[in-house]
Design a protein around this motif. Structure first.
Motif, PDB file in Angstrom:
ATOM      1  N   PRO A   6      -4.051 -13.701   7.937  1.00  0.00           N
ATOM      2  CA  PRO A   6      -4.971 -13.681   6.799  1.00  0.00           C
ATOM      3  C   PRO A   6      -5.402 -12.254   6.473  1.00  0.00           C
ATOM      4  O   PRO A   6      -5.607 -11.433   7.371  1.00  0.00           O
ATOM      5  N   GLY A   7      -5.515 -11.970   5.197  1.00  0.00           N
ATOM      6  CA  GLY A   7      -5.965 -10.656   4.773  1.00  0.00           C
ATOM      7  C   GLY A   7      -4.917  -9.574   4.811  1.00  0.00           C
ATOM      8  O   GLY A   7      -5.232  -8.407   4.619  1.00  0.00           O
ATOM      9  N   VAL A   8      -3.650  -9.925   5.067  1.00  0.00           N
ATOM     10  CA  VAL A   8      -2.562  -8.939   5.110  1.00  0.00           C
ATOM     11  C   VAL A   8      -1.574  -9.245   3.989  1.00  0.00           C
ATOM     12  O   VAL A   8      -1.154 -10.392   3.826  1.00  0.00           O
ATOM     13  N   THR A   9      -1.229  -8.219   3.228  1.00  0.00           N
ATOM     14  CA  THR A   9      -0.221  -8.332   2.171  1.00  0.00           C
ATOM     15  C   THR A   9       0.838  -7.268   2.421  1.00  0.00           C
ATOM     16  O   THR A   9       0.499  -6.105   2.633  1.00  0.00           O
ATOM     17  N   VAL A  10       2.107  -7.679   2.373  1.00  0.00           N
ATOM     18  CA  VAL A  10       3.235  -6.768   2.589  1.00  0.00           C
ATOM     19  C   VAL A  10       3.979  -6.581   1.271  1.00  0.00           C
ATOM     20  O   VAL A  10       4.238  -7.551   0.557  1.00  0.00           O
ATOM     21  N   TRP A  11       4.324  -5.342   0.975  1.00  0.00           N
ATOM     22  CA  TRP A  11       5.161  -5.018  -0.177  1.00  0.00           C
ATOM     23  C   TRP A  11       6.486  -4.477   0.340  1.00  0.00           C
ATOM     24  O   TRP A  11       6.525  -3.717   1.316  1.00  0.00           O
ATOM     25  N   ALA A  12       7.572  -4.842  -0.342  1.00  0.00           N
ATOM     26  CA  ALA A  12       8.903  -4.338  -0.007  1.00  0.00           C
ATOM     27  C   ALA A  12       9.460  -3.590  -1.202  1.00  0.00           C
ATOM     28  O   ALA A  12       9.325  -4.029  -2.342  1.00  0.00           O
ATOM     29  N   ALA A  13      10.096  -2.447  -0.920  1.00  0.00           N
ATOM     30  CA  ALA A  13      10.750  -1.634  -1.945  1.00  0.00           C
ATOM     31  C   ALA A  13      12.247  -1.900  -1.863  1.00  0.00           C
ATOM     32  O   ALA A  13      12.837  -1.810  -0.787  1.00  0.00           O
ATOM     33  N   ARG A  14      12.837  -2.230  -3.005  1.00  0.00           N
ATOM     34  CA  ARG A  14      14.271  -2.531  -3.052  1.00  0.00           C
ATOM     35  C   ARG A  14      14.901  -1.790  -4.224  1.00  0.00           C
ATOM     36  O   ARG A  14      14.257  -1.546  -5.232  1.00  0.00           O
ATOM     37  N   ASP A  15      16.180  -1.463  -4.052  1.00  0.00           N
ATOM     38  CA  ASP A  15      16.887  -0.845  -5.168  1.00  0.00           C
ATOM     39  C   ASP A  15      17.411  -1.946  -6.087  1.00  0.00           C
ATOM     40  O   ASP A  15      17.150  -3.133  -5.877  1.00  0.00           O
ATOM     41  N   ASP A  16      18.156  -1.544  -7.128  1.00  0.00           N
ATOM     42  CA  ASP A  16      18.609  -2.497  -8.142  1.00  0.00           C
ATOM     43  C   ASP A  16      19.482  -3.614  -7.594  1.00  0.00           C
ATOM     44  O   ASP A  16      19.510  -4.710  -8.147  1.00  0.00           O
ATOM     45  N   HIS A  31      16.074   3.737  -9.380  1.00  0.00           N
ATOM     46  CA  HIS A  31      15.052   2.751  -9.690  1.00  0.00           C
ATOM     47  C   HIS A  31      14.681   1.970  -8.432  1.00  0.00           C
ATOM     48  O   HIS A  31      15.549   1.503  -7.704  1.00  0.00           O
ATOM     49  N   VAL A  32      13.397   1.854  -8.178  1.00  0.00           N
ATOM     50  CA  VAL A  32      12.900   1.117  -7.028  1.00  0.00           C
ATOM     51  C   VAL A  32      11.921   0.065  -7.522  1.00  0.00           C
ATOM     52  O   VAL A  32      10.993   0.382  -8.282  1.00  0.00           O
ATOM     53  N   GLN A  33      12.129  -1.163  -7.110  1.00  0.00           N
ATOM     54  CA  GLN A  33      11.227  -2.264  -7.424  1.00  0.00           C
ATOM     55  C   GLN A  33      10.396  -2.552  -6.181  1.00  0.00           C
ATOM     56  O   GLN A  33      10.950  -2.737  -5.098  1.00  0.00           O
ATOM     57  N   ILE A  34       9.083  -2.570  -6.325  1.00  0.00           N
ATOM     58  CA  ILE A  34       8.191  -2.811  -5.189  1.00  0.00           C
ATOM     59  C   ILE A  34       7.375  -4.055  -5.483  1.00  0.00           C
ATOM     60  O   ILE A  34       6.585  -4.077  -6.426  1.00  0.00           O
ATOM     61  N   ASP A  35       7.597  -5.079  -4.673  1.00  0.00           N
ATOM     62  CA  ASP A  35       6.943  -6.371  -4.880  1.00  0.00           C
ATOM     63  C   ASP A  35       6.377  -6.899  -3.576  1.00  0.00           C
ATOM     64  O   ASP A  35       6.847  -6.551  -2.485  1.00  0.00           O
ATOM     65  N   VAL A  36       5.402  -7.798  -3.690  1.00  0.00           N
ATOM     66  CA  VAL A  36       4.878  -8.498  -2.519  1.00  0.00           C
ATOM     67  C   VAL A  36       6.032  -9.282  -1.907  1.00  0.00           C
ATOM     68  O   VAL A  36       6.852  -9.875  -2.615  1.00  0.00           O
ATOM     69  N   ASP A  37       6.103  -9.263  -0.589  1.00  0.00           N
ATOM     70  CA  ASP A  37       7.176  -9.950   0.139  1.00  0.00           C
ATOM     71  C   ASP A  37       6.552 -10.993   1.068  1.00  0.00           C
ATOM     72  O   ASP A  37       5.578 -10.712   1.754  1.00  0.00           O
ATOM     73  N   ASP A  38       7.132 -12.195   1.089  1.00  0.00           N
ATOM     74  CA  ASP A  38       6.595 -13.268   1.942  1.00  0.00           C
ATOM     75  C   ASP A  38       7.160 -13.247   3.364  1.00  0.00           C
ATOM     76  O   ASP A  38       6.847 -14.116   4.175  1.00  0.00           O
ATOM     77  N   LEU A  39       7.992 -12.272   3.661  1.00  0.00           N
ATOM     78  CA  LEU A  39       8.566 -12.069   4.999  1.00  0.00           C
ATOM     79  C   LEU A  39       9.492 -13.206   5.437  1.00  0.00           C
ATOM     80  O   LEU A  39       9.757 -13.362   6.621  1.00  0.00           O
ATOM     81  N   SER A  40      10.017 -13.955   4.485  1.00  0.00           N
ATOM     82  CA  SER A  40      10.913 -15.062   4.847  1.00  0.00           C
ATOM     83  C   SER A  40      12.380 -14.645   4.904  1.00  0.00           C
ATOM     84  O   SER A  40      13.180 -15.340   5.530  1.00  0.00           O
TER      85      SER A  40
END
Length: 161
Positions: free
Chosen positions: A47-57, A3-12
């Motif tokens: 501005p105008g850039v969105t990053v998604w990160a894929a993480r396991d459980d 299972h992989v969860q892919i969500d927007v990441d704020d890079l913090s």
């Protein structure tokens, strides 16, 4: 693939910052500075850039990718976006993480009303797996776009969404 969860990441988080620093370092090691087009953290926070990160459980970072809005007039289709910072953790390569992230990016582009998605990647053997992934997803080689110069070390791709 697990299972992989892919969500927007704020890079913090430290994990994503280290991961992207490794990506930038790897890209810089593959060629001269004028042929390295990877964004640093400031660029990915722009501005105008969105990053998604894929993480396991358990929250382990498996990969990432970003969409960057392309300026009007920089490509024939508008609105359009560029894929940036696609990377899969070495331990997760060959397990479908890159395909899952790319699917998420294309879905986001479509949901945002983009007409096309572009990307630039390297021409060398190091990037062959990435090129195969993009081609499997229907990306076709195109001339340089936006402000990319003609560069024998780069390959440019385009896909309508």
């Amino acid at each position: 693939m697990e299972h992989v969860q892919i969500d927007v990441d704020d890079l913090s988080g430290a994990q994503i910052r280290r991961f992207l620093a490794g990506h930038l370092s790897d890209m810089r090691a593959q060629g001269p500075p004028e042929s390295t087009h990877a964004l640093d953290l400031d660029g990915l926070r722009g501005p105008g850039v969105t990053v998604w990160a894929a993480r396991d459980d358990d929250g382990t970072l498996l990969g990432c990718g970003a969409l960057s809005e392309l300026a009007a007039g920089s490509v024939p289709e508008h609105p359009a976006a560029e894929i940036k910072s696609m990377r899969t953790a070495e331990r997760a390569r060959g397990r479908g993480v890159g395909a899952a992230v790319l699917t998420r990016l294309l879905d986001a582009a479509r949901g945002r009303g983009h007409r096309a998605v572009y990307l630039e990647t390297g021409a060398g053997e190091y990037w062959a797996p990435a090129r195969r992934l993009y081609e499997r997803f229907g990306f076709a080689v195109c001339p340089p776009f936006a402000d990319y110069p003609v560069d024998p070390l780069s390959v440019h791709y385009r896909r309508l969404v």
